[in-house]
Design an enzyme around this catalytic site. Structure first.
Site, mmCIF file in Angstrom:
data_model
loop_
_atom_site.group_PDB
_atom_site.id
_atom_site.type_symbol
_atom_site.label_atom_id
_atom_site.label_comp_id
_atom_site.label_asym_id
_atom_site.label_seq_id
_atom_site.Cartn_x
_atom_site.Cartn_y
_atom_site.Cartn_z
ATOM 1 C CE LYS A 83 -4.370 1.075 2.322
ATOM 2 N NZ LYS A 83 -5.052 0.981 3.615
HETATM 3 O O1 G3P Z 1 -7.664 1.792 5.416
HETATM 4 C C1 G3P Z 1 -8.050 2.938 4.771
HETATM 5 C C2 G3P Z 1 -9.416 3.460 5.146
HETATM 6 O O2 G3P Z 1 -10.386 2.470 4.971
HETATM 7 C C3 G3P Z 1 -9.491 4.209 6.435
HETATM 8 O O3 G3P Z 1 -10.809 4.442 6.837
HETATM 9 O O4 G3P Z 1 -12.386 5.022 8.628
HETATM 10 O O5 G3P Z 1 -9.983 5.742 8.857
HETATM 11 O O6 G3P Z 1 -11.504 6.836 7.203
HETATM 12 P P1 G3P Z 1 -11.183 5.570 7.938
#
Ligand code: G3P
Length: 218
Positions: A83
């Site tokens: 990633k």
């Molecule tokens: O892993 C990336 C993403 O899904 C993060 O989500 O909830 O931290 O905005 P969030």
């Protein structure tokens, strides 16, 4: 549509992987930090629990550092997907790693223009963050629709749209309606997708009626 779990919690991943509904896992430095565990050992465990791609994020921000970290992460397991952030250096690293056959997930995508760059850099996945866009008053799902329209115009783009920053089941359903390839979701959202009060009520009624017959199937 593929379902990935957006989590680094081994217990949650193990429990939900056993349902057979989980095709992969995405992690990020914040999720790993929350576990308090050493990253490489944790990644190895996660890769054992799910056969599909497990996204592991680099933390270097320069090209050489990203490539060094990616090389180390790729040694952990064959299903590691690197990633990388959607920066100039991230896209350069993406091209280099994709050319060597590694899977790359380009993360922190917030615009159709950025998604075009991810596809041109040969990413296996691009991760648009729908919840974070909604949080600032934008329309996260509109971004998914725009990216899918653009990618469909160019069959040579092989990048899959991985809907990230999912907050609730409606994000998953809408992503599926649009034809997104993958949704990565927190464990709580996967559980919410499963539940419906009418399913519980219906099952209760069927079992009560069956009990009255006094029969057994086995
Ligand atoms: O892993 C990336 C993403 O899904 C993060 O989500 O909830 O931290 O905005 P969030």
């Amino acid at each position: 549509m593929k379902f990935f779990l957006d989590s680094a919690d081994l217990a949650e991943i193990a429990e939900l992987a056993s349902t057979g509904l989980v095709d992969g896992v995405t992690t990020n430095p914040s999720l790993v930090a929350r576990t308090g565990k050493p990253f490489l050992a944790l990644l190895e465990e996660i890769c054992r629990l799910v056969p599909g791609p497990v996204s592991a994020e680099v933390t270097a921000t320069d090209l050489q550092g990203m490539l060094r970290e990616a090389a180390r992460l790729l040694e952990v397991a064959p299903n590691v997907c690197i990633k990388l952030p959607l920066t100039r250096e991230g896209l350069q690293a993406c091209r280099a790693l994709s050319d060597r056959g590694a899977k790359v997930n380009i993360t922190l995508c917030f615009s159709p223009a950025q998604a075009i760059l991810a596809a041109k850099a040969g990413a296996s996945f691009v991760s648009p963050f729908v919840g974070r866009l909604d949080d600032v008053g934008h329309d996260g799902m509109q971004l998914i629709a725009d990216i899918l329209t653009i990618y469909r115009n160019y069959p040579s783009f092989r990048t899959e749209v991985l809907v990230a920053s999912v907050r609730h089941p409606r994000h998953v359903v809408e992503a599926a309606r649009l034809g997104a390839h993958v949704a990565t979701m927190p464990p709580a959202v996967l559980r919410q997708l499963l539940r419906h009060p009418l399913t519980d009520k219906g099952l209760e009624g069927f079992l009560a009626d069956w009990a009255k017959t006094g029969q057994r199937i086995t």
